[in-house]
Design a protein around this motif. Structure first.
Motif, mmCIF file in Angstrom:
data_model
loop_
_atom_site.group_PDB
_atom_site.id
_atom_site.type_symbol
_atom_site.label_atom_id
_atom_site.label_comp_id
_atom_site.label_asym_id
_atom_site.label_seq_id
_atom_site.Cartn_x
_atom_site.Cartn_y
_atom_site.Cartn_z
ATOM 1 N N PHE A 61 37.239 -101.705 -24.204
ATOM 2 C CA PHE A 61 38.677 -101.803 -23.694
ATOM 3 C C PHE A 61 39.148 -103.117 -23.352
ATOM 4 O O PHE A 61 40.398 -103.489 -23.626
ATOM 5 N N LEU B 207 37.973 -102.696 -32.092
ATOM 6 C CA LEU B 207 38.989 -102.500 -30.910
ATOM 7 C C LEU B 207 39.819 -103.714 -30.972
ATOM 8 O O LEU B 207 41.056 -103.450 -30.471
ATOM 9 N N ILE C 135 41.311 -94.934 -25.616
ATOM 10 C CA ILE C 135 40.830 -95.916 -25.139
ATOM 11 C C ILE C 135 40.562 -95.530 -23.469
ATOM 12 O O ILE C 135 39.786 -95.619 -22.788
#
Length: 755
Positions: A245, A71, A164
């Motif tokens: 995140f 991510l 997300i």
């Protein structure tokens, strides 16, 4: 020596098997993600005839790190500015696809009698198409430069962003805070921290990297980047979000810096290593018994994805303004699930809210739909042709006309633009002010009270703390109240009609009230004054802030620095000629667009001029620019020469660009089948009495021209070699040293009769 830890043994097994399997998948031209999943299945305890991983807990930890770096890399490829420039069309498309596919997934789960959380998480997994798999399919099929491929990638970027947010929302639902009020609170919390981290990050991190640029080589930049990633992941966990995140947010912040391209290259190997371990861990959870037991749900879910994306995906792209043909190409391309579905499934397992069978079921569905992706992409055009024959012509014309008209730009009213700008401005500066006040009261004030306990109860102490807090947030409050009051829209509306002046003054009054409310809250927290006195203090403070020239200069300086940091990557791209031309989005013909192509290093076109290649006549395309190194050559003429690694910006239709791409990639020198014979050797040769070299110069001898060999020196004594002058004439007894290929040397020796 002591025995190796189980972690080292497990990693050796995982990486060895993954390396072998991925080589096979590379040979078969299949996505490497599937190779990792298959490798994980092979080293899992469910495969009894092969060696299996001993300690799955350590692998799970490494897999979590892999998700974080995946991510982080996704954030590095993401740009908030790109999203804002996309407009409403991709947003409408993405939201429609996610909503429809989630509802389909939840409905299918209910039909099989699965639990509520299983159905919700299943819906989230089915809504996420795979960016990696689709990009790979487009690349393998030569479709990446076509216009519909760009539309699909825009939607996939938005899907990843919403994934997300979805992960945060699913975590909130799983923790039991799924009520309407609590869910709204979670959304507000996400928005608050997202805006805060992005604004503060864009202000501070590019400034830090710019100051440290001279000290940062590749190694230091890698460590600093990964350190920032992990720090933001920890901070995200501390405030109640996932570490993934936070990693994504830090990646998106670094994506706006000048160093972004370099960071992407440096982080790529780290992401590949840990990402591979994550996908291997996915395969380790696949149980063949579960797959056999849930064969019917797997088939049903595969059909749900294929049919759902074909119908609802195409419908969503039509809502976004695409023609029926383009919408079907886009919708059919997205008929699979991939890496984010695995991440969502991992989240559900880590929270303990989904059943164990759901993970291997989703992996099986992903594998099947991945293999079917190229066929679905090819099926789009025949499906459109079949549908076009069956639908009335007026329906097809109406659908295409609707798509064209929805893309036509309509001018926004001045009121709309002004209110949107004021709303965003007020929201951002309110968040910054609230975050600053929270930092002062939660950290700075308790620290000072512990440091100076004798002053903590005195009124002057609280007054000083309040004054410092107001001074710190004063640039934010001034910008909140005054920004946009002198904008073009504000002045035009003020001069346009006297009726506009009262609403315009009201917008100023509302922002003044919000600014006063912040000062009121500070006074209320630190003092026991009456409400009237605190409101009076707030109004006076805001007036002083507005009139202060120093605060005005500070506010303007901070905003200019923020905008400079935000635009730094664009500025760097413009300087080095990497930024796409502004007219790209203004090509009026729907079938015409611009695409980039790189000239292969072994291209047959290298060294030829554009006039010699005659690309316009052959393919119907136009070469608008040539990008070479850090230079851009716009509107090249027929005398410009093509060099290896040139990037050509070409304008044409999908069919023309596809033909151009095929010719560019196929017209190459190809592999050298006799590579082994190209080895260069060094030999010494003596000029004998009967040698035809005697009395001839280098050029007259023909050693270079006729036999493709090179004389590197004339031997003098036992150790010295002297350079042979072009005018030197060979003499009997000269010993020369010659370099050439074995065949050339052999031919030279045999024909010239030298020993």
């Amino acid at each position: 020596m002591g025995e190796l830890p189980s972690l080292i043994k497990d990693l050796a097994l995982i990486l060895t098997v993954a390396g072998i399997v991925t080589l096979v998948f590379k040979k078969l031209k299949q996505p490497l993600v599937l190779g990792y999943v298959v490798a994980g299945f092979m080293v899992s305890p469910h495969m009894p005839y092969l060696a299996s991983v001993v300690d799955t807990k350590d692998i799970k930890t490494w897999a979590d790190i892999g998700v974080m770096f995946l991510l982080f890399s996704l954030g590095l490829d993401f740009s908030f500015k790109k999203i804002l420039k996309m407009g409403a069309s991709p947003v409408i498309t993405t939201v429609t696809i996610i909503f429809c596919m989630m509802m389909l997934g939840i409905s299918v789960g209910h039909l099989f009698g699965w639990s509520r959380m299983d159905c919700i998480f299943l819906g989230g997994m089915l809504a996420m198409s795979s960016t990696t798999i689709i990009y790979k399919a487009f690349d393998d099929m030569g479709l990446r430069q076509q216009q519909f491929a760009g539309l699909v990638m825009s939607v996939l970027i938005l899907e990843d962003i919403l994934a997300i947010v979805m992960m945060v929302m699913l975590s909130a639902i799983a923790s039991g805070s799924g009520g309407g009020g609590q869910l709204l609170s979670s959304v507000i919390k996400i928005a608050f921290f997202l805006v805060l981290w992005f604004v503060v990050g864009i202000f501070a991190i590019p400034l830090f990297l710019r100051r440290m640029r001279k000290l940062m080589n590749s190694e230091v930049l890698l460590i600093v980047s990964l350190g920032l990633c992990c720090a933001m992941a920890v901070l995200s966990s501390e405030v109640g979000f996932s570490s993934a995140f936070g990693a994504f947010v830090m990646g998106s912040i670094l994506a706006e810096t000048v160093e972004a391209e370099k960071i992407i290259r440096l982080v790529e190997p780290v992401k590949n290593l840990f990402g591979a371990i994550f996908f291997v861990s996915v395969g380790m959870l696949v149980d063949p018994d579960i797959l056999l037991r849930y064969a019917l749900p797997i088939v049903a879910l595969v059909l749900t994805i294929l049919v759902g994306q074909a119908i609802f995906g195409s419908f969503a792209f039509m809502l976004g303004g695409e023609s029926l043909k383009a919408a079907m190409k886009c919708g059919f391309s997205m008929a699979q699930i991939g890496e984010f579905s695995f991440i969502i499934a991992s989240l559900g397992l880590s929270l303990g809210v989904i059943s164990d069978f759901l993970y291997p079921v989703v992996v099986a569905v992903s594998v099947i739909t991945t293999f079917l992706t190229p066929y679905m992409i090819r099926l789009a055009t025949p499906a459109y042709n079949s549908l076009e024959r069956r639908l009335p012509n007026r329906w097809v014309r109406s659908l295409n006309h609707l798509a064209m008209s929805s893309q036509s730009s309509t001018g926004k009213s001045r009121w709309h633009r002004l209110l949107i700008a004021m709303g965003i401005n007020t929201l951002v500066y309110s968040i910054l002010s609230a975050a600053t006040i929270a930092m002062m009261f939660m950290f700075v004030l308790p620290f000072l009270e512990r440091l100076l306990p004798q002053w903590s109860e005195h009124w002057s102490w609280h007054a000083a703390v309040g004054l410092v807090t107001v001074v710190v947030i004063s640039p934010f409050l001034r910008a909140m109240v005054m920004k946009k009051n002198h904008s073009e829209e504000f002045r035009a509306l003020w001069d346009e009609s006297n009726l506009n002046r009262v609403p315009l003054l009201f917008t100023i009054l509302v922002r003044v009230i919000i600014a006063v409310a912040f000062v009121f809250y500070i006074c209320h927290h630190l003092t026991r004054f009456s409400n009237a006195l605190m409101i009076t203090i707030g109004v006076v403070a805001i007036l002083l802030i507005i009139l202060s020239r120093w605060i005005k200069n500070q506010s303007i300086h901070m905003e200019r620095l923020f905008m400079l940091n935000l635009r730094s990557r664009d500025i760097e791209a413009q300087v080095h000629g990497h930024k796409r031309p502004l007219y790209e989005g203004r090509l009026l013909d729907r079938d015409i667009h611009i695409a980039d192509f790189e000239v292969p290093a072994d291209s047959l076109w290298m060294g030829k001029t554009l006039r010699e290649l005659n690309l316009g006549r052959k393919f119907g395309i136009h070469v608008s620019s040539i990008l070479r190194g850090n230079r851009r050559y716009n509107i090249p003429d027929g005398h410009d020469i093509i060099f290896p690694a040139d990037r050509l910006q070409v304008i044409g239709s999908d069919e023309q660009l596809a033909a151009f791409r095929h010719a560019l990639e196929s017209e190459t020198l190809g592999d050298d089948d006799e590579l082994e014979k190209r080895e260069m050797r060094l030999r010494s040769m003596t000029i004998t009495a009967g040698s035809p070299f005697v009395g001839k110069t280098m050029q007259e001898s023909g050693i270079r021209d006729e036999y493709n060999c090179m004389v590197v020196g004339l031997e003098e004594g036992e150790e010295n070699l002297s350079q042979v002058s072009p005018t030197y004439r060979f003499q009997q007894g000269d010993i020369i040293w010659v370099v050439g290929e074995e065949e050339s040397l052999r031919s030279l020796i045999s024909v010239k009769q030298v020993l």
